[in-house]
Enzyme design. Sequence first.
Site, PDB file in Angstrom:
ATOM      1  N   ASP A  63     -14.952 -47.353  38.504  1.00  0.00           N
ATOM      2  CA  ASP A  63     -15.424 -47.031  39.834  1.00  0.00           C
ATOM      3  C   ASP A  63     -14.747 -45.743  40.297  1.00  0.00           C
ATOM      4  O   ASP A  63     -13.543 -45.713  40.532  1.00  0.00           O
ATOM      5  CB  ASP A  63     -15.088 -48.189  40.778  1.00  0.00           C
ATOM      6  N   THR A  96     -19.778 -41.801  45.128  1.00  0.00           N
ATOM      7  CA  THR A  96     -18.601 -40.935  45.136  1.00  0.00           C
ATOM      8  C   THR A  96     -18.495 -40.101  43.861  1.00  0.00           C
ATOM      9  O   THR A  96     -18.263 -38.889  43.922  1.00  0.00           O
ATOM     10  CB  THR A  96     -17.313 -41.775  45.265  1.00  0.00           C
ATOM     11  N   THR A  97     -18.660 -40.767  42.720  1.00  0.00           N
ATOM     12  CA  THR A  97     -18.520 -40.040  41.461  1.00  0.00           C
ATOM     13  C   THR A  97     -19.577 -38.947  41.376  1.00  0.00           C
ATOM     14  O   THR A  97     -19.270 -37.796  41.045  1.00  0.00           O
ATOM     15  CB  THR A  97     -18.697 -40.995  40.261  1.00  0.00           C
ATOM     16  N   ASP A 388     -19.152 -52.985  47.516  1.00  0.00           N
ATOM     17  CA  ASP A 388     -20.147 -51.927  47.292  1.00  0.00           C
ATOM     18  C   ASP A 388     -21.544 -52.449  47.596  1.00  0.00           C
ATOM     19  O   ASP A 388     -22.344 -51.774  48.249  1.00  0.00           O
ATOM     20  CB  ASP A 388     -20.128 -51.453  45.829  1.00  0.00           C
TER      21      ASP A 388
HETATM   22  P1  ADP Z   1     -21.288 -43.282  41.761  1.00  0.00           P
HETATM   23  O1  ADP Z   1     -19.858 -43.371  42.151  1.00  0.00           O
HETATM   24  O2  ADP Z   1     -21.823 -41.915  41.952  1.00  0.00           O
HETATM   25  O3  ADP Z   1     -22.125 -44.347  42.387  1.00  0.00           O
HETATM   26  P2  ADP Z   1     -21.799 -44.686  39.285  1.00  0.00           P
HETATM   27  O4  ADP Z   1     -20.927 -44.731  38.084  1.00  0.00           O
HETATM   28  O5  ADP Z   1     -21.981 -45.902  40.073  1.00  0.00           O
HETATM   29  O6  ADP Z   1     -21.291 -43.491  40.173  1.00  0.00           O
HETATM   30  O7  ADP Z   1     -23.227 -44.173  38.766  1.00  0.00           O
HETATM   31  C1  ADP Z   1     -24.297 -44.018  39.642  1.00  0.00           C
HETATM   32  C2  ADP Z   1     -25.518 -43.498  38.910  1.00  0.00           C
HETATM   33  O8  ADP Z   1     -25.915 -44.406  37.888  1.00  0.00           O
HETATM   34  C3  ADP Z   1     -26.684 -43.391  39.882  1.00  0.00           C
HETATM   35  O9  ADP Z   1     -27.346 -42.177  39.635  1.00  0.00           O
HETATM   36  C4  ADP Z   1     -27.535 -44.591  39.498  1.00  0.00           C
HETATM   37  O10 ADP Z   1     -28.906 -44.399  39.795  1.00  0.00           O
HETATM   38  C5  ADP Z   1     -27.288 -44.672  38.022  1.00  0.00           C
HETATM   39  N1  ADP Z   1     -27.640 -45.999  37.472  1.00  0.00           N
HETATM   40  C6  ADP Z   1     -27.238 -47.211  37.913  1.00  0.00           C
HETATM   41  N2  ADP Z   1     -27.788 -48.199  37.182  1.00  0.00           N
HETATM   42  C7  ADP Z   1     -28.556 -47.606  36.252  1.00  0.00           C
HETATM   43  C8  ADP Z   1     -29.363 -48.077  35.164  1.00  0.00           C
HETATM   44  N3  ADP Z   1     -29.510 -49.372  34.921  1.00  0.00           N
HETATM   45  N4  ADP Z   1     -29.992 -47.158  34.407  1.00  0.00           N
HETATM   46  C9  ADP Z   1     -29.863 -45.858  34.654  1.00  0.00           C
HETATM   47  N5  ADP Z   1     -29.095 -45.340  35.632  1.00  0.00           N
HETATM   48  C10 ADP Z   1     -28.454 -46.197  36.419  1.00  0.00           C
END
Ligand code: ADP
Length: 547
Positions: A63, A96-97, A388
């Site tokens: 995270d 955030t990421t 979250d």
């Molecule tokens: P952040 O801190 O930015 O939320 P995450 O590691 O949670 O970082 O990644 C978020 C990204 O991953 C978003 O662009 C989201 O749409 C994408 N994402 C989440 N689940 C899936 C999935 N099953 N397949 C493809 N992309 C995904």
Amino acid sequence: MASGGQPVFIIDPNKEQTKGKEALSMNIAAAKAVASIVKSTLGPRGMDKMLVNVLGDVTITNDGATILHDMSIEHPAAKMVVEVAQSLESSAGDGTTSSVVFTGTLLEKADELIENGVHPTLVVKGFRLAAEKAVEILEGLAVPVGSEDREVLARVARTSATGKATETYNTLLAKIAVDAVLAVYDRDKADLKHVAMLKEIGGITEDSEFVEGLVIEKVAMDRNAPLRIENANLALIDTPMEIEKTSNKAKLQISSVEDLEKFVKEEEATLFGMADYIIRAGANAVFCSKGMDEKISAYLQGHGIYATRRVKNEDLQHIAEATGGRAIRNIKELTKNELGHAGLLEQDREGDQGKTYLRDCKGAKTVSIVIRGGTEHAVDNVERAIDDGLRVVKCVVEDGRIVAGGGAPEVEVALGLRSYASSIGGREQMAIMAFADALEEIPRTIARNAGMDTIDTILNLRAKHAEDKNAGINVFSGEIEDMFEKGVVDPLRVKLNSIKAGSEAAEMVLRVDNILRAQRSEIQDVRPEHMAATYDGMSAPQMNMRR
Ligand code: ADP
Ligand code: MG
């Protein structure tokens, strides 16, 4: 010393100063460094980081928000980037990421432009135009969602938790988050203050539950107190219900058995007097935040009253809000007006351990989530996932709009920005193009972390977008597919904030052309007589560049 040919320093010569291009490059490098740390965690196939604090406690997480929070970042520009991303995290609960990765890439592109002779102000201007246009395009991509659409809301929560440590339980956790947000949703707002979280280490995660009402980690002091009370009237006492030990000095005068009996009687009279105030007010349950003499709880139990002591202050506050009661400091003031009300009070006890549930509370809507897990580590991960989930569901319930996930909106916005750039022309055009490229770093990173070829993926995505605006990366199959069909959806607010925060942070960094850094020793040296000498009589606070 103040007169004569002495130079007048308007800036402390001991301050370390970095100017112009060098300052900018340093700050950009720092922002890029932060981005590169969290980059490998982006998306559901991102890697984990192991964080070890000074006490040696270990957290394993992917995270981004947690990592950035726990890393001690020293560099001021890097700090700035992180703070902007964190303000985003607190308002939207996710993204955030993405925002840090976007900022880092945006600055990297800016660096290239500046290197090629484009002035930073022009870059900033182009980025602003691009950000405005990006927001417009994103809003056009959004799809409405109603608060009754639990299925879609749960998908948003699931997407935010995909790839986190809680994977096996994400369907359950998403459902809990949706139940909780919808329960407190009222007049276009879901106030998460009314969602209480309770952690229980030692259980199994599948048993985590959503409770309509309040759960307090306490049971009645007296084992014979009622296990169930319908129409509970709660007295909330914020003062000790016992005789203070110091008043036992009276003991010294006790010399005979009669004296002792008299003393005990007096003491009991005082204690039972306290209990009588409770009985007279019409309460059938007492929550005391301080100590309570066992004689009182036994006496109250005799009247069918539940009583518990040492309730945490914040819990007492929660009970007051939820049941419409008022915590009182002076028992003599207790009347039925101060009592809180719950439709049902229920104890779930094993011996002297357990919980008390307050259901169907009559005050402000309050719900609880009981988080269970085998270890503290597991419980913390579940808590983060639910937290979250709560915040993304809140966003969608309040705004009523979602966008596709999996890199789809970034590609679509980038395509839109490229055609917009040519209508702008000039050097700003180059900055808008750079902004579009930086956005595509999100799908590129999601693909890279999933072990996919980044160039193929981006080309494929762009091609698919000719007919499907929501084409994104299916990280599990490696295919480009419609993200709405796959149920990979994010709140519009998260994406909007991510773009706004990214460009805002980049702009802040780009506007800096001078870094003045106070030397550490100076902090102790700030004494009036010292200042007068150094600053040649000018007022010291104005000269201090530290903010
Ligand atoms: P952040 O801190 O930015 O939320 P995450 O590691 O949670 O970082 O990644 C978020 C990204 O991953 C978003 O662009 C989201 O749409 C994408 N994402 C989440 N689940 C899936 C999935 N099953 N397949 C493809 N992309 C995904
Ligand atoms: Mg996320």
